[in-house]
Motif scaffolding. Structure first.
Motif, short mmCIF file in Angstrom:
data_model
loop_
_atom_site.label_atom_id
_atom_site.label_comp_id
_atom_site.label_asym_id
_atom_site.label_seq_id
_atom_site.Cartn_x
_atom_site.Cartn_y
_atom_site.Cartn_z
N LEU A 27 0.85 -1.03 -0.44
CA LEU A 27 0.20 -0.18 -0.15
C LEU A 27 0.85 1.53 0.15
O LEU A 27 0.31 2.52 -0.66
N GLY A 28 2.06 1.18 1.15
CA GLY A 28 3.13 2.40 0.54
C GLY A 28 3.72 2.28 -0.66
O GLY A 28 3.36 3.76 -1.02
N GLY A 51 -4.11 -8.18 -12.17
CA GLY A 51 -4.84 -9.65 -11.60
C GLY A 51 -4.78 -9.53 -10.12
O GLY A 51 -5.74 -9.08 -9.59
N LEU A 52 -3.77 -8.81 -9.67
CA LEU A 52 -3.00 -8.44 -8.23
C LEU A 52 -3.71 -8.18 -7.80
O LEU A 52 -4.72 -8.06 -6.82
N LEU A 53 -3.75 -6.39 -8.49
CA LEU A 53 -4.35 -5.43 -7.88
C LEU A 53 -5.94 -5.18 -7.67
O LEU A 53 -6.27 -4.90 -6.68
N ARG A 54 -6.27 -6.37 -8.81
CA ARG A 54 -7.76 -6.46 -8.95
C ARG A 54 -8.64 -7.17 -7.60
O ARG A 54 -9.43 -6.93 -7.06
N ALA A 107 -7.85 -5.37 -4.54
CA ALA A 107 -9.17 -4.01 -4.82
C ALA A 107 -10.56 -5.27 -3.92
O ALA A 107 -11.41 -4.42 -3.49
N LEU A 108 -11.18 -6.01 -4.75
CA LEU A 108 -12.11 -6.69 -4.32
C LEU A 108 -11.88 -7.14 -3.04
O LEU A 108 -12.93 -7.55 -2.22
N THR A 109 -10.72 -7.74 -2.55
CA THR A 109 -10.82 -8.11 -1.01
C THR A 109 -11.10 -7.07 0.11
O THR A 109 -11.59 -6.79 0.55
N ILE A 110 -10.67 -5.94 -0.96
CA ILE A 110 -10.26 -5.20 0.96
C ILE A 110 -12.15 -4.03 0.49
O ILE A 110 -12.63 -3.44 1.39
#
Length: 179
Positions: free
Chosen positions: A39-40, A163-166, A169-172
């Motif tokens: 996140l940083g 894909g990892l960022l998606r 984002a979905l998890t958060i």
């Protein structure tokens, strides 16, 4: 597995986030700093990427909020028209913020409020020809700038990262672990 973000072992691939994580690991070794590693960096990337993207919008006499409205209308497809509530949902802003943007864009001749068929109370927002032209040009230039920012990654790496960022984002969004 370590509870701390682990920096690459070769110094040339380390950045300021690696340094911060190492400092925190020394100061507070029981604190999990892996989130800072992800996140940083996401925050740093966003802050660093915004100025060149904003410069594209400025070259087209737009700010980022105005560009968001024009892009939302353009990607909706012909006739490039949405109801204000549809725009409001896609932009994730306050209704007052949307009204202000719409007023500025209408004054600039980039959008108009069209009378909805069968519903005189609803005034959909639609792109003018000039609005569509400017939105297309600004979006194409924006995507070229963003593509240039990704040149350090292969196409496969870009796909994997997206894909990892998606997934993140979905998890958060689903778990809201911060609430």
């Amino acid at each position: 597995m370590s509870r701390h973000y682990e920096a690459p072992s070769y110094a040339s691939d380390q950045d300021g986030i690696d340094e911060r994580c190492a400092q925190w690991a020394a100061e507070l070794p029981d604190v999990d700093t892996r989130g800072m590693g992800v996140l940083g960096r996401a925050r740093w990337i966003t802050l660093t990427a915004r100025p060149p993207i904003e410069a594209v919008f400025k070259a087209h006499d737009l700010d980022s909020g105005e560009a968001d409205v024009l892009f939302s209308l353009l990607r909706s497809g012909p006739p490039y028209r949405l109801r204000p509530t549809e725009l409001f949902r896609t932009l994730m802003i306050s209704s007052g913020g949307l009204t202000d943007r719409l007023n500025r864009l209408a004054k600039a001749g980039l959008i108009r409020r069209a009378v909805a068929e069968g519903d005189g109370r609803s005034l959909p927002v639609e792109l003018t020809e000039e609005g569509a032209r400017r939105a297309k040009e600004a979006f194409q230039e924006d995507m070229a700038v963003e593509a240039a920012m990704l040149e350090g990654l292969t196409e496969d790496e870009q796909t994997q990262l997206a894909g990892l960022l998606r997934k993140l984002a979905l998890t958060i969004t689903a778990t809201k672990p911060f609430a």
